[in-house]
Design an enzyme around this catalytic site. Structure first.
Site, short mmCIF file in Angstrom:
data_model
loop_
_atom_site.label_atom_id
_atom_site.label_comp_id
_atom_site.label_asym_id
_atom_site.label_seq_id
_atom_site.Cartn_x
_atom_site.Cartn_y
_atom_site.Cartn_z
N LYS A 78 -56.49 14.92 -19.19
CA LYS A 78 -55.18 15.28 -18.65
C LYS A 78 -54.11 14.48 -19.38
CE LYS A 78 -52.24 14.63 -14.52
NZ LYS A 78 -52.17 14.31 -13.08
N ASP A 109 -44.82 12.76 -15.31
CA ASP A 109 -45.00 13.60 -14.12
C ASP A 109 -43.90 13.30 -13.10
OD1 ASP A 109 -45.90 15.20 -12.09
OD2 ASP A 109 -47.68 13.99 -11.62
N LYS A 150 -41.26 14.12 -6.94
CA LYS A 150 -41.76 12.87 -6.37
C LYS A 150 -40.61 12.01 -5.88
CE LYS A 150 -45.86 12.27 -9.34
NZ LYS A 150 -46.89 12.22 -8.31
N ASP A 178 -49.44 9.13 -16.78
CA ASP A 178 -50.18 10.30 -16.30
C ASP A 178 -50.93 11.02 -17.44
OD1 ASP A 178 -50.99 11.57 -14.01
OD2 ASP A 178 -49.38 13.06 -14.04
N ARG A 236 -54.61 19.31 -12.27
CA ARG A 236 -55.74 20.23 -12.12
C ARG A 236 -55.46 21.57 -12.81
NH1 ARG A 236 -55.37 19.73 -5.68
NH2 ARG A 236 -54.56 17.72 -6.39
N1 BES Z 1 -50.29 12.16 -11.31
C1 BES Z 1 -50.42 12.36 -9.92
C2 BES Z 1 -51.53 11.51 -9.31
C3 BES Z 1 -51.25 10.05 -9.20
C4 BES Z 1 -50.63 9.54 -8.08
C5 BES Z 1 -51.70 9.19 -10.17
C6 BES Z 1 -50.43 8.18 -7.97
C7 BES Z 1 -51.48 7.85 -10.06
C8 BES Z 1 -50.85 7.34 -8.95
C9 BES Z 1 -50.77 13.81 -9.63
O1 BES Z 1 -50.28 14.74 -10.51
C10 BES Z 1 -50.21 14.12 -8.28
O2 BES Z 1 -49.05 13.97 -8.11
N2 BES Z 1 -51.08 14.48 -7.34
C11 BES Z 1 -50.66 14.74 -6.01
C12 BES Z 1 -51.46 15.91 -5.50
C13 BES Z 1 -50.96 16.47 -4.19
C14 BES Z 1 -49.62 17.12 -4.39
C15 BES Z 1 -51.96 17.45 -3.68
C16 BES Z 1 -50.93 13.50 -5.16
O3 BES Z 1 -51.91 12.82 -5.42
O4 BES Z 1 -50.12 13.21 -4.29
ZN ZN Z 2 -49.94 14.07 -12.47
ZN ZN Z 3 -48.30 15.38 -10.07
#
Ligand code: BES
Ligand code: ZN
Ligand code: ZN
Length: 511
Positions: free
Chosen positions: A280, A285, A292, A303, A366
Site C-alpha cells: 500500500k 492519506d 480525518k 501511509d 484496501r
Molecule cells: N491509513 C489509515 C490507517 C491508519 C490509521 C494507519 C492510524 C495508521 C494509524 C487507513 O487508511 C484508514 O484511515 N483506515 C480507517 C478505516 C475505517 C474508515 C474503516 C481507520 O482505521 O480508521
Molecule cells: Zn490509509
Molecule cells: Zn484512510
C-alpha cells in the site's frame, strides 16, 4: 558507515572505543544480577573486573558503562553494553545491544568504534542452538547499521553525528566458524541497507514523496541492483480496469503510480512458485471526503510504509539472490478531498469485476490493494503477501510491538513464521475466517469498503482483501502500529522503522 569484519583479538586492536556485551547470567526468580562479559578475552575481563565487581552495572538491555584508558587494552575506551538476562537472550538483544553502542558513541562526537562479536562461552548449549553464530554476526551488523541513521534531514540545526567506521572483531571457535561469521556479516549489511532504504522513503514528507517520486526512487533502486522495473500511471490503470485503485487517486492533482519490480533468477523453473509482494503506497492519506481529524494528520505521510517495505525487500532479494521468481507491486496514490474525488455512496468496479460500494473514503488502502492483489494473480503469482498501514483498529488491538498477520493458508503462515527467529520481528495472527464475511455485505453492490460497524476493524479490512485473493495462498500484514517509532530508543532513532523488510525477505528465501 564503513563497516568491516576482522578476525583479531579485541585487546590488541587500536580504536577510540571498543564495545563489548554483558549479560546477566543469574538464574532463579529474585536472584541478584550476575554480570558476565560475552567475550573470552581475559584482557577485557580484567579491565572490567573492578567496575563490574562493584555491582552497580546490572547488564539490563540498553544499559551502558564507559571506562577510559582501560588497562591492558589498546582501545582508548571500553564501553560495556548490557543485553539483559541470559534467559531472554535472542538475536533481538544482540541487535539492540549493537545499536546501543552506536547511539552511545554519537553524542560523544566519536566517529569510529569497534565491537567485539559476542562469544558463546557465557551461554548454555540450549541458548546456542537458538542463537547460532551466523545469526549473531548478522544481527550485530543490522543493529549497528539501523542505529546509525537519524531522521533530521530537514533540520537546519542538525549536527553531523554520523559514525564513520565500525570494525566488528571476531574470533573463531569450535562453535563459530569463520565462514559462518562472514556470511552472517554480509547478509546483515544487505538487510540493513534495504531496511534503511525503506526507512528513508517512509520518512519523506508527502509534498516531496508523491506517487510519481516514489516510482522514480523505486526505479532508481531497481537499476542499481539489477531488477526489472516498470512504472505506470493513469492510462494503465484505466486500461487494466483498476476502478478501485483509480477511485482513490482521482481526487488528487498527483497522478497515481503502479510500480512493478521483477526479480527472476536465471534458470528458475517454469511452473515453479512465483511470489507476489504487494504494498500500500498512499503517499498522504487525508481520508478524502470522509476527511480525518486535523490532529495527528501529519503522520499520514507514512501511509506508504507497506510500499516502502516491499521496495526495500525487493532490494534485499536482488542482492541475496534466492532461487525463486518474485514480483513486487506497489499501488501508490494520494488520498485527497476534491471536486473530482470519489465519495461515499459511489460504486466502483475493481479489476476483478467485483463492484464495491464506497462507505468511507478513508478506507482507501484496501481499495488500492484489491486491484494490486488481483493484478499480481494475473501476472502469474502463485503466493501473495501484502503489507499495509491499513487500519487504526489494528493499532488498538496490538499496539506498536506486533504486526497484525492474517492468512488463508496454514502452510504459508508456517513458512513465514519460520523466518521470524532470524528476523526477530514480531507478528500476531488474527482471524479472517469466512464467518466474518457478513460484515462487508452490501445492499447496493457486491461488497462495501467498510464493516457494518467498527467492531473488529482490522479483520473487516482483511476480509475485504480476501475477496480479491481467492484461493491463492496469501498473507496480509497490517503494519499500522509498527511502521513508525514515536519515541527514540537506546538503540534506534525515532521515526520510520522499516518494519517487515527483514521478515518478508526471509520468507522469500524459504522458497
Ligand atoms: N491509513 C489509515 C490507517 C491508519 C490509521 C494507519 C492510524 C495508521 C494509524 C487507513 O487508511 C484508514 O484511515 N483506515 C480507517 C478505516 C475505517 C474508515 C474503516 C481507520 O482505521 O480508521
Ligand atoms: Zn490509509
Ligand atoms: Zn484512510
Amino acid at each position: 558507515m564503513d563497516t568491516r569484519l576482522l578476525f583479531q583479538d579485541p585487546a590488541t586492536f587500536t580504536t577510540p572505543l571498543l564495545a563489548a556485551f554483558a549479560v546477566d547470567i543469574a538464574t532463579g526468580k529474585d536472584a541478584e544480577p550476575l554480570v558476565a562479559l560475552m567475550t573470552t578475552s581475559d584482557a577485557i575481563s580484567n579491565a572490567a573486573a573492578r567496575v563490574l565487581g562493584a555491582g552497580e552495572f546490572k547488564a539490563t538491555l540498553g544499559e551502558t558503562l564507559l571506562l577510559h584508558a582501560p588497562s591492558g587494552l589498546k582501545a582508548e575506551r571500553l564501553l560495556i553494553v548490557g543485553v539483559g538476562k541470559v534467559k531472554t537472550l535472542s538475536v533481538n538483544e544482540i541487535r539492540k545491544g549493537a545499536g546501543t553502542a552506536i547511539r552511545a558513541l554519537k553524542p560523544r562526537g566519536l566517529r569510529e568504534l569497534a565491537i567485539a562479536l559476542p562469544e558463546d562461552h557465557a551461554l548454555s548449549d540450549e541458548h546456542l542452538e537458538s542463537l547460532p553464530c551466523l545469526l549473531m554476526s548478522r544481527a550485530l551488523v543490522e543493529g549497528a547499521e539501523l542505529a546509525e541513521v537519524d531522521y533530521d534531514t530537514y533540520r537546519s540545526d542538525r549536527k553531523d553525528l554520523s559514525v564513520q567506521a565500525l570494525t566488528v572483531l571476531a574470533s573463531e571457535s569450535d562453535k563459530m566458524t569463520r565462514a559462518e561469521i562472514q556470511s552472517g556479516f554480509e547478509e546483515g549489511l544487505i538487510l540493513a541497507a534495504a531496511q534503511n532504504f525503506t526507512r528513508s522513503l517512509v520518512n519523506e514528507p508527502g509534498n516531496v514523496l508523491t506517487p510519481t517520486v516514489l516510482g522514480q526512487r523505486a526505479a532508481a533502486m531497481c537499476a542499481e541492483v539489477g531488477l526489472r522495473c516498470e512504472v505506470h500511471s493513469t492510462a494503465k490503470l484505466h486500461e487494466l480496469g483498476m476502478g478501485a485503485f483509480w477511485a482513490v487517486s482521482q481526487g488528487s492533482a498527483e497522478p497515481p503510480a503502479l510500480i512493478v519490480m521483477t526479480y527472476e533468477p536465471a534458470g528458475s523453473p517454469a511452473g515453479g512458485p512465483v511470489l507476489g509482494l504487494v504494498g500500500k503506497g498512499i503517499t498522504f492519506d487525508t481520508g478524502g471526503i470522509s476527511i480525518k481529524p486535523s490532529e495527528g494528520m501529519e503522520k499520514m505521510k507514512y501511509d506508504m510504509a507497506g510500499a516502502g517495505a516491499m521496495i526495500g525487500a525487493m532490494r534485499a532479494i536482488a542482492q541475496l539472490k534466492p532461487a525463486v521468481k518474485v514480483i513486487g507491486i506497489v499501488c501508490s496514490a494520494e488520498n485527497m478531498p476534491d471536486g473530482k474525488a470519489f465519495k461515499p455512496g459511489d460504486v466502483v468496479t475493481a479489476m476483478s469485476g467485483k463492484t464495491i460500494e464506497i462507505i468511507n473514503t478513508d478506507a482507501e488502502g484496501r481499495l488500492v490493494l484489491a486491484d494490486g492483489l488481483h493484478y499480481a494473480k494475473t501476472l502469474g503469482c502463485t503466493h501473495l503477501i501484502d503489507a499495509a498501514t491499513l487500519t487504526g483498529a489494528c493499532v488498538i488491538a496490538l499496539g506498536t510491538l506486533n504486526v497484525g498477520l492474517f492468512s488463508n493458508d496454514e502452510a504459508t503462515v508456517e513458512s513465514f513464521q519460520a523466518g521470524l527467529r532470524v528476523s526477530g520481528e514480531q507478528f500476531w495472527r488474527l482471524p479472517c475466517t469466512d464467518d466474518y464475511r457478513d460484515q462487508i455485505k452490501s445492499q447496493i453492490a457486491d461488497i462495501m469498503n467498510t464493516g457494518k460497524n467498527r467492531y473488529g476493524g482490522a479483520i473487516t479490512a482483511a476480509m475485504f482483501l480476501k475477496e480479491f485473493v481467492g484461493e491463492t495462498p496469501w498473507i496480509h500484514l497490517d503494519i499500522a502500529g509498527c511502521a513508525w517509532n514515536d519515541e527514540s530508543k537506546h538503540w534506534l532513532a525515532n521515526g520510520p522503522t522499516g518494519i517487515a523488510v527483514r521478515s518478508i525477505t526471509e520468507w522469500v528465501r524459504s522458497y
